[in-house]
Motif scaffolding. Structure first.
Motif, PDB file in Angstrom:
ATOM      1  N   VAL A  73      -6.496  -6.160 -17.267  1.00 34.48           N
ATOM      2  CA  VAL A  73      -7.101  -4.795 -17.202  1.00 34.48           C
ATOM      3  C   VAL A  73      -6.542  -3.886 -18.428  1.00 34.48           C
ATOM      4  O   VAL A  73      -5.709  -4.413 -19.107  1.00 34.48           O
ATOM      5  CB  VAL A  73      -6.270  -4.253 -15.787  1.00 34.48           C
ATOM      6  N   ASP A  74      -7.203  -2.734 -18.373  1.00 37.58           N
ATOM      7  CA  ASP A  74      -6.523  -2.073 -19.415  1.00 37.58           C
ATOM      8  C   ASP A  74      -5.436  -0.888 -19.125  1.00 37.58           C
ATOM      9  O   ASP A  74      -4.866  -0.394 -20.086  1.00 37.58           O
ATOM     10  CB  ASP A  74      -7.873  -1.217 -19.811  1.00 37.58           C
ATOM     11  N   ALA A  75      -4.993  -0.757 -17.807  1.00 36.75           N
ATOM     12  CA  ALA A  75      -3.963  -0.028 -17.440  1.00 36.75           C
ATOM     13  C   ALA A  75      -3.457  -0.373 -16.114  1.00 36.75           C
ATOM     14  O   ALA A  75      -4.114  -0.961 -15.530  1.00 36.75           O
ATOM     15  CB  ALA A  75      -4.510   1.507 -17.521  1.00 36.75           C
ATOM     16  N   VAL A  76      -2.330   0.153 -15.964  1.00 37.56           N
ATOM     17  CA  VAL A  76      -1.614  -0.114 -14.797  1.00 37.56           C
ATOM     18  C   VAL A  76      -0.851   0.823 -14.376  1.00 37.56           C
ATOM     19  O   VAL A  76      -0.016   1.850 -15.003  1.00 37.56           O
ATOM     20  CB  VAL A  76      -0.351  -1.483 -14.845  1.00 37.56           C
ATOM     21  N   CYS A 112       4.693   9.398  -0.336  1.00 40.30           N
ATOM     22  CA  CYS A 112       3.877   8.444   0.536  1.00 40.30           C
ATOM     23  C   CYS A 112       2.554   9.039   0.206  1.00 40.30           C
ATOM     24  O   CYS A 112       1.479   8.138   0.710  1.00 40.30           O
ATOM     25  CB  CYS A 112       4.116   8.789   2.152  1.00 40.30           C
ATOM     26  N   THR A 113       2.313   9.835  -0.566  1.00 37.76           N
ATOM     27  CA  THR A 113       0.697  10.304  -1.296  1.00 37.76           C
ATOM     28  C   THR A 113       0.650   9.591  -2.397  1.00 37.76           C
ATOM     29  O   THR A 113      -0.483   9.600  -2.929  1.00 37.76           O
ATOM     30  CB  THR A 113       0.603  11.735  -1.088  1.00 37.76           C
ATOM     31  N   GLY A 114       1.585   8.829  -2.716  1.00 32.71           N
ATOM     32  CA  GLY A 114       1.550   8.526  -4.259  1.00 32.71           C
ATOM     33  C   GLY A 114       0.304   7.515  -4.805  1.00 32.71           C
ATOM     34  O   GLY A 114      -0.106   7.645  -5.706  1.00 32.71           O
ATOM     35  N   PHE A 115      -0.047   6.754  -3.615  1.00 36.91           N
ATOM     36  CA  PHE A 115      -1.230   5.771  -3.997  1.00 36.91           C
ATOM     37  C   PHE A 115      -2.250   6.406  -3.953  1.00 36.91           C
ATOM     38  O   PHE A 115      -3.016   6.182  -4.956  1.00 36.91           O
ATOM     39  CB  PHE A 115      -1.510   4.669  -2.630  1.00 36.91           C
ATOM     40  N   LEU A 116      -2.698   7.626  -3.347  1.00 38.88           N
ATOM     41  CA  LEU A 116      -3.892   8.511  -3.558  1.00 38.88           C
ATOM     42  C   LEU A 116      -3.826   9.285  -4.971  1.00 38.88           C
ATOM     43  O   LEU A 116      -4.744   9.482  -5.642  1.00 38.88           O
ATOM     44  CB  LEU A 116      -4.069   9.441  -2.313  1.00 38.88           C
ATOM     45  N   TYR A 117      -2.513   9.471  -4.957  1.00 36.31           N
ATOM     46  CA  TYR A 117      -2.421  10.304  -6.535  1.00 36.31           C
ATOM     47  C   TYR A 117      -2.713   9.248  -7.733  1.00 36.31           C
ATOM     48  O   TYR A 117      -3.286   9.603  -8.594  1.00 36.31           O
ATOM     49  CB  TYR A 117      -1.168  11.002  -6.655  1.00 36.31           C
ATOM     50  N   SER A 120      -6.337   8.445  -8.042  1.00 40.35           N
ATOM     51  CA  SER A 120      -7.138   9.556  -8.594  1.00 40.35           C
ATOM     52  C   SER A 120      -6.924   9.651 -10.174  1.00 40.35           C
ATOM     53  O   SER A 120      -7.693   9.706 -11.073  1.00 40.35           O
ATOM     54  CB  SER A 120      -6.583  10.885  -8.076  1.00 40.35           C
ATOM     55  N   ALA A 121      -5.667   9.218 -10.646  1.00 41.39           N
ATOM     56  CA  ALA A 121      -5.326   9.109 -12.015  1.00 41.39           C
ATOM     57  C   ALA A 121      -5.984   7.923 -12.752  1.00 41.39           C
ATOM     58  O   ALA A 121      -6.581   8.124 -13.746  1.00 41.39           O
ATOM     59  CB  ALA A 121      -3.896   9.001 -12.205  1.00 41.39           C
ATOM     60  N   ALA A 122      -6.044   6.946 -11.855  1.00 35.97           N
ATOM     61  CA  ALA A 122      -6.867   5.730 -12.458  1.00 35.97           C
ATOM     62  C   ALA A 122      -8.407   6.023 -12.556  1.00 35.97           C
ATOM     63  O   ALA A 122      -8.958   5.665 -13.537  1.00 35.97           O
ATOM     64  CB  ALA A 122      -6.712   4.395 -11.664  1.00 35.97           C
ATOM     65  N   ALA A 123      -8.823   6.870 -11.665  1.00 31.51           N
ATOM     66  CA  ALA A 123     -10.374   7.120 -11.711  1.00 31.51           C
ATOM     67  C   ALA A 123     -10.499   8.131 -12.829  1.00 31.51           C
ATOM     68  O   ALA A 123     -11.543   7.881 -13.388  1.00 31.51           O
ATOM     69  CB  ALA A 123     -10.689   7.833 -10.475  1.00 31.51           C
ATOM     70  N   GLY A 124      -9.677   8.664 -13.405  1.00 35.52           N
ATOM     71  CA  GLY A 124      -9.693   9.611 -14.276  1.00 35.52           C
ATOM     72  C   GLY A 124      -9.728   9.070 -15.541  1.00 35.52           C
ATOM     73  O   GLY A 124     -10.432   9.190 -16.404  1.00 35.52           O
ATOM     74  N   LEU A 125      -9.101   7.743 -15.668  1.00 33.27           N
ATOM     75  CA  LEU A 125      -8.823   6.809 -16.784  1.00 33.27           C
ATOM     76  C   LEU A 125     -10.215   6.291 -17.031  1.00 33.27           C
ATOM     77  O   LEU A 125     -10.775   6.149 -18.094  1.00 33.27           O
ATOM     78  CB  LEU A 125      -7.836   5.914 -16.670  1.00 33.27           C
ATOM     79  N   ILE A 126     -10.881   6.047 -15.983  1.00 29.90           N
ATOM     80  CA  ILE A 126     -12.071   5.381 -16.246  1.00 29.90           C
ATOM     81  C   ILE A 126     -13.315   6.171 -16.678  1.00 29.90           C
ATOM     82  O   ILE A 126     -13.954   6.183 -17.294  1.00 29.90           O
ATOM     83  CB  ILE A 126     -12.633   4.656 -14.908  1.00 29.90           C
ATOM     84  N   ALA A 127     -13.112   7.446 -15.762  1.00 35.72           N
ATOM     85  CA  ALA A 127     -14.279   8.696 -16.013  1.00 35.72           C
ATOM     86  C   ALA A 127     -14.119   8.905 -17.590  1.00 35.72           C
ATOM     87  O   ALA A 127     -15.138   9.553 -18.217  1.00 35.72           O
ATOM     88  CB  ALA A 127     -13.991   9.682 -15.177  1.00 35.72           C
ATOM     89  N   VAL A 134      -8.861  -0.892 -14.292  1.00 33.90           N
ATOM     90  CA  VAL A 134      -7.435  -0.182 -14.090  1.00 33.90           C
ATOM     91  C   VAL A 134      -6.767  -0.903 -12.836  1.00 33.90           C
ATOM     92  O   VAL A 134      -7.332  -0.977 -11.778  1.00 33.90           O
ATOM     93  CB  VAL A 134      -7.291   1.369 -13.856  1.00 33.90           C
ATOM     94  N   LEU A 135      -5.503  -1.288 -12.967  1.00 25.28           N
ATOM     95  CA  LEU A 135      -4.950  -1.973 -11.670  1.00 25.28           C
ATOM     96  C   LEU A 135      -3.863  -0.764 -11.129  1.00 25.28           C
ATOM     97  O   LEU A 135      -3.039  -0.181 -11.870  1.00 25.28           O
ATOM     98  CB  LEU A 135      -4.051  -2.994 -12.120  1.00 25.28           C
ATOM     99  N   VAL A 136      -4.192  -0.539  -9.647  1.00 24.39           N
ATOM    100  CA  VAL A 136      -3.450   0.455  -9.081  1.00 24.39           C
ATOM    101  C   VAL A 136      -2.563  -0.165  -7.773  1.00 24.39           C
ATOM    102  O   VAL A 136      -3.063  -0.858  -7.151  1.00 24.39           O
ATOM    103  CB  VAL A 136      -4.360   1.666  -8.495  1.00 24.39           C
ATOM    104  N   ILE A 137      -1.283   0.484  -8.009  1.00 23.89           N
ATOM    105  CA  ILE A 137      -0.370  -0.525  -6.927  1.00 23.89           C
ATOM    106  C   ILE A 137       0.333   0.501  -6.213  1.00 23.89           C
ATOM    107  O   ILE A 137       0.738   1.726  -6.816  1.00 23.89           O
ATOM    108  CB  ILE A 137       0.412  -1.527  -7.958  1.00 23.89           C
ATOM    109  N   GLY A 138       0.630   0.356  -5.171  1.00 32.86           N
ATOM    110  CA  GLY A 138       1.749   0.890  -4.339  1.00 32.86           C
ATOM    111  C   GLY A 138       2.614   0.313  -3.893  1.00 32.86           C
ATOM    112  O   GLY A 138       2.287  -0.841  -3.188  1.00 32.86           O
ATOM    113  N   ALA A 139       3.954   0.458  -4.102  1.00 27.19           N
ATOM    114  CA  ALA A 139       4.918  -0.499  -3.751  1.00 27.19           C
ATOM    115  C   ALA A 139       6.380   0.285  -3.590  1.00 27.19           C
ATOM    116  O   ALA A 139       6.696   0.962  -4.306  1.00 27.19           O
ATOM    117  CB  ALA A 139       5.068  -1.657  -4.918  1.00 27.19           C
ATOM    118  N   ASP A 140       6.778  -0.177  -2.364  1.00 27.64           N
ATOM    119  CA  ASP A 140       8.208   0.516  -2.256  1.00 27.64           C
ATOM    120  C   ASP A 140       9.090  -0.341  -1.425  1.00 27.64           C
ATOM    121  O   ASP A 140       8.542  -1.268  -0.590  1.00 27.64           O
ATOM    122  CB  ASP A 140       8.033   1.754  -1.225  1.00 27.64           C
ATOM    123  N   THR A 141      10.504  -0.228  -1.442  1.00 30.06           N
ATOM    124  CA  THR A 141      11.620  -0.874  -0.888  1.00 30.06           C
ATOM    125  C   THR A 141      12.420   0.158  -0.299  1.00 30.06           C
ATOM    126  O   THR A 141      13.469   0.354  -0.763  1.00 30.06           O
ATOM    127  CB  THR A 141      12.355  -1.781  -1.782  1.00 30.06           C
TER     128      THR A 141
END
Length: 338
Positions: A73-76, A112-117, A120-127, A134-141
């Motif tokens: 991908v071009d961005a993470v 907990c809203t982080g994945f949607l934010y 959206s940021a990833a969609a902006g990179l593409i637009a 773009v690889l979009v990840i939500g990860a939490d421990t």
């Protein structure tokens, strides 16, 4: 015409250590019935010693890339409240572990809203044609930040990661992502917080209390705010998209509490059987909950190509958001937990 983000891969990862309600009742004043009745959770997974948030993120990302049948991908973009370190960001570490050194990589902190934010940021990179994929990840421990002796919080959270791959595409095709609705209210930051460890506490001159180092949440107020803010966000999003709630085929909400998801569907007038989630099996996995639920729904055959999928979340900040997604035709891969 500017390109739009199109979802072309999804994957998730849950660490191998399963923790049931009965396990928690051995050390907390609680029971399986008490937890299940109040949260809808029967099980969750905890990361083991020697594991970091980046490790969970990498495992989920590998599955999403495999599903998308792409190598790079071009961005993470990584949504997390539990980074490997306060500095630097964890996304570059994830990119390096995936063999993607050199690509753009950054963290998003919206709890907990982080994945949607992040989506959206990833969609902006593409637009803006900054990235093609773009690889979009939500990860939490959250097992690392929740007080294990606090019955109210310890029974809710689990660890995990979920990921999606986005590519540049056209608005009408299956997989198209958007529009989005995002919001925040920092006046209520104390409802969901960790008080110690940041500049506010360090520059205050006051010594933090032991409990200030742990995650804390005002449960009843959060419940009320979650319903109000997610419902308002969804309604605003649907107005912008020119859709009625009856045109939504599936809803995937942040899996904070099953009662919240049930109440939200009722307030919106959405049949409860259109809710997709697996909170009973995995608990509240914070920023990872939506992509984990998407992957689970995909693997169980609950999502069909062309389905209008509503995503919505609420978290600390306060933050909230919603997005629409036309479900794509995805390659199926076997679920791997460890």
């Amino acid at each position: 015409m500017r390109p739009v983000a199109v979802l072309c891969g999804v994957g998730s990862y849950l660490p191998p250590t399963a923790v049931s309600n009965d396990d928690l009742s051995q050390r907390l004043d609680t029971t399986d019935e008490w937890i299940l009745t109040r949260t809808g959770i029967a099980n969750r997974f905890f990361a083991s010693r020697g594991t970091a948030t980046s490790d969970l993120a990498v495992s989920a990302a590998e599955r999403a890339l495999k599903c998308a049948e792409v190598d790079g991908v071009d961005a993470v973009v990584l949504a997390t409240t539990t980074p490997d370190r306060p500095c630097p960001a964890t996304a570059p570490v994830v990119a390096a572990k995936l063999g993607l050194s050199g690509v753009a990589a950054f963290d998003v902190g919206a709890v907990c809203t982080g994945f949607l934010y992040a989506l959206s940021a990833a969609a902006g990179l593409i637009a803006t044609e900054t990235a093609e994929r773009v690889l979009v990840i939500g990860a939490d421990t959250y097992s690392t930040i929740v007080d294990p002796s606090n019955r109210s919080d310890a029974v809710i959270f689990g660890d995990g990661a979920g990921a999606v791959v986005l590519r540049a595409g056209t608005p009408g095709e299956p997989g198209a992502v958007g529009p989005f609705d995002l919001g925040s209210d920092g006046d209520h930051r104390d409802l969901i917080t960790i008080r110690a460890g940041g500049s506010e506490q360090r520059l205050s001159g006051a010594e933090p209390r032991p409990e200030d180092h742990y995650f804390s949440m005002s449960g009843k107020k959060v419940f009320q705010q979650a319903i109000v803010q997610m419902a308002g966000s969804v309604r605003g999003l649907l107005r912008r998209a020119g859709l009625e709630i009856g045109q939504v085929d599936r809803m995937v909400g942040h899996q904070a509490n099953q009662r919240i998801l049930t109440r939200l569907a009722d307030v919106l007038g959405l049949p409860e059987d259109r809710n997709i989630g697996n909170i009973r099996e995995v608990g509240n996995t914070a920023g990872a909950s939506i992509p984990i639920a998407l992957d689970d729904g995909h693997r169980r055959g609950l999502l069909s190509t062309g389905d209008q999928v509503l995503l919505t979340a609420f978290g600390g900040g306060l933050t909230w958001g919603s997005a629409l997604l036309t479900w794509p035709d995805l390659h199926h891969t076997d679920r791997i937990r460890s």
